[in-house]
Each structure stands twice: as C-alpha cells, then as structure tokens.
Design a protein around this motif. Sequence first.
Motif, PDB file in Angstrom:
ATOM      1  N   GLU A 145       0.869  -1.185   0.000  1.00  0.00           N
ATOM      2  CA  GLU A 145       0.000   0.000   0.000  1.00  0.00           C
ATOM      3  C   GLU A 145       0.904   1.233   0.000  1.00  0.00           C
ATOM      4  N   LEU A 146       1.029   1.894  -1.133  1.00  0.00           N
ATOM      5  CA  LEU A 146       1.919   3.060  -1.225  1.00  0.00           C
ATOM      6  C   LEU A 146       1.139   4.354  -1.030  1.00  0.00           C
ATOM      7  N   THR A 147       1.734   5.270  -0.273  1.00  0.00           N
ATOM      8  CA  THR A 147       1.132   6.596  -0.121  1.00  0.00           C
ATOM      9  C   THR A 147       1.533   7.465  -1.319  1.00  0.00           C
ATOM     10  N   GLU A 148       0.847   8.581  -1.481  1.00  0.00           N
ATOM     11  CA  GLU A 148       1.196   9.504  -2.555  1.00  0.00           C
ATOM     12  C   GLU A 148       2.617  10.037  -2.388  1.00  0.00           C
ATOM     13  N   GLU A 149       3.006  10.295  -1.153  1.00  0.00           N
ATOM     14  CA  GLU A 149       4.366  10.810  -0.894  1.00  0.00           C
ATOM     15  C   GLU A 149       5.425   9.767  -1.263  1.00  0.00           C
ATOM     16  N   GLN A 150       5.146   8.502  -0.987  1.00  0.00           N
ATOM     17  CA  GLN A 150       6.088   7.438  -1.366  1.00  0.00           C
ATOM     18  C   GLN A 150       6.226   7.350  -2.885  1.00  0.00           C
ATOM     19  N   ILE A 151       5.109   7.524  -3.575  1.00  0.00           N
ATOM     20  CA  ILE A 151       5.146   7.479  -5.040  1.00  0.00           C
ATOM     21  C   ILE A 151       5.918   8.676  -5.591  1.00  0.00           C
ATOM     22  N   LYS A 152       5.718   9.838  -4.999  1.00  0.00           N
ATOM     23  CA  LYS A 152       6.431  11.043  -5.445  1.00  0.00           C
ATOM     24  C   LYS A 152       7.947  10.860  -5.405  1.00  0.00           C
ATOM     25  N   THR A 153       8.443  10.135  -4.395  1.00  0.00           N
ATOM     26  CA  THR A 153       9.896   9.942  -4.278  1.00  0.00           C
ATOM     27  C   THR A 153      10.453   9.120  -5.437  1.00  0.00           C
ATOM     28  N   MET A 154       9.592   8.389  -6.142  1.00  0.00           N
ATOM     29  CA  MET A 154      10.034   7.573  -7.279  1.00  0.00           C
ATOM     30  C   MET A 154      10.054   8.365  -8.585  1.00  0.00           C
ATOM     31  N   PHE A 155       9.384   9.531  -8.602  1.00  0.00           N
ATOM     32  CA  PHE A 155       9.260  10.301  -9.834  1.00  0.00           C
ATOM     33  C   PHE A 155      10.633  10.703 -10.377  1.00  0.00           C
ATOM     34  N   GLY A 156      10.709  10.809 -11.684  1.00  0.00           N
ATOM     35  CA  GLY A 156      11.942  11.135 -12.400  1.00  0.00           C
ATOM     36  C   GLY A 156      11.918  10.366 -13.706  1.00  0.00           C
ATOM     37  N   PRO A 157      12.103   9.024 -13.622  1.00  0.00           N
ATOM     38  CA  PRO A 157      11.958   8.207 -14.835  1.00  0.00           C
ATOM     39  C   PRO A 157      10.491   8.145 -15.274  1.00  0.00           C
TER      40      PRO A 157
END
Length: 211
Positions: free
Chosen positions: A34-46
């Motif tokens: 279960e990922l939070t929006e903040e956890q997903i944001k840290t993956m952004f880039g690629p």
Amino acid sequence: MKTVIFDFDGTLANTLPICFDAFQHVFKQFDNKELTEEQIKTMFGPSETGIIRGNLSNSNKDEAIELYYKIYAEHHDQLVVNNEEINNLLAFLKESGYKIGIFTGKAKRSLDISLQALSMEGMFDVIITGDDVVKPKPDPEGLITALSLLGVDHSQAIFVGDSDADILSGVQANVLTIGVQWLPDYHSLEFTSEPHAIFKNVGEFMKFIKE
C-alpha cells in the motif's frame, strides 16, 4: 522570448491523482504494498515504465506496466478534469506567436492518453517524453533537445514546471525557469533551487508574459 516549454503532470493538467491511482493499483496487485502519494512522489523522475521496472519487486514487470496503462486510461475521465484556464493560456500563447512545447518525464503512451482525453492533440510544436531521453529530470537533456528541435536559443525560452526536478532542469539549461502551484495537485511545496519566479495562478503568469 519565443518559446514556452511546459512540464505536464501538475503543470498543464491535474494528472497527479490518476498517476497515484494507477501506481497504487500496480504495487498493491503485484507486490501487495500500500503506497502513499508521498512514497510514489519519491520515485518520480523516470517514466512510468522506468519507475515500475526500478521499484517493483515482482518479476512480472511487463504485466504490471500493462495494468498501469489500463488503469490510467480507464480512470482518466473520472479523475482528470479539463481545465479552461490552462486551455485559454495555451490558446493565448499560440495566438501571440509563441512556440509551445512539453518536456515531461511521462512515457509517450500515457501522455498520448491524456492529450487525447483533454483535446490537446496537435497543439504543441515539440514534445519530449521520458521515452526520448537517456537522462531523466533533473538532467536538462530533454529541455536542451526540445530547444534544439525548435531552433531556439536558451535565452529565448521559458520553462514552466511544478516539481523540484523541473526547476533544477530549467536552471541547468540556463532558461528562464518558472515554478507553478496553480493546479489542485502539484509536486513540490518548496523548491531547493530558486526559480526565477513562482506563480500560484494562471492569470498571474499570463500577465507576466504580456509584460
């Protein structure tokens, strides 16, 4: 100034909710996370495919990528609203003679879904996606490529984005860099690298352009 290049998610369209939704479905189904929006944001880039390939533990990555696009397409109309202010801004820039473009970390496949859903197809003079670069944001590769394709010098360009990576990319490309927080969902509350200006509504930016 001759050109305005925009980031897409959180800048031209309020698509962060659909990105979060699709990623949450993928990681729940394939990794039981279960990922939070903040956890997903840290993956952004690629791009989305890069995020899934780089962060998903499950080996069925191709299947997971297909689920991402399935959810993205099916839930788009429900989660992403067409924004009249953004449409008016783009129309104003085109009518004023500016070349306009997109430099996004999104993959072409999801960007095409959004452009079609929001009736933005054919509107841009150049589009650089996460599929078109070797080095994703904050590297300025995509922005430099966009300006080269347009035949525009960095001194004649503005880059507009909502994330820290956008601002870093614009500053490194030596273009006038604008941070925006004008949509309901945007990436960064604060920027570690200082943009040349920050706008919290579209009208202020249009006034800036006119001046």
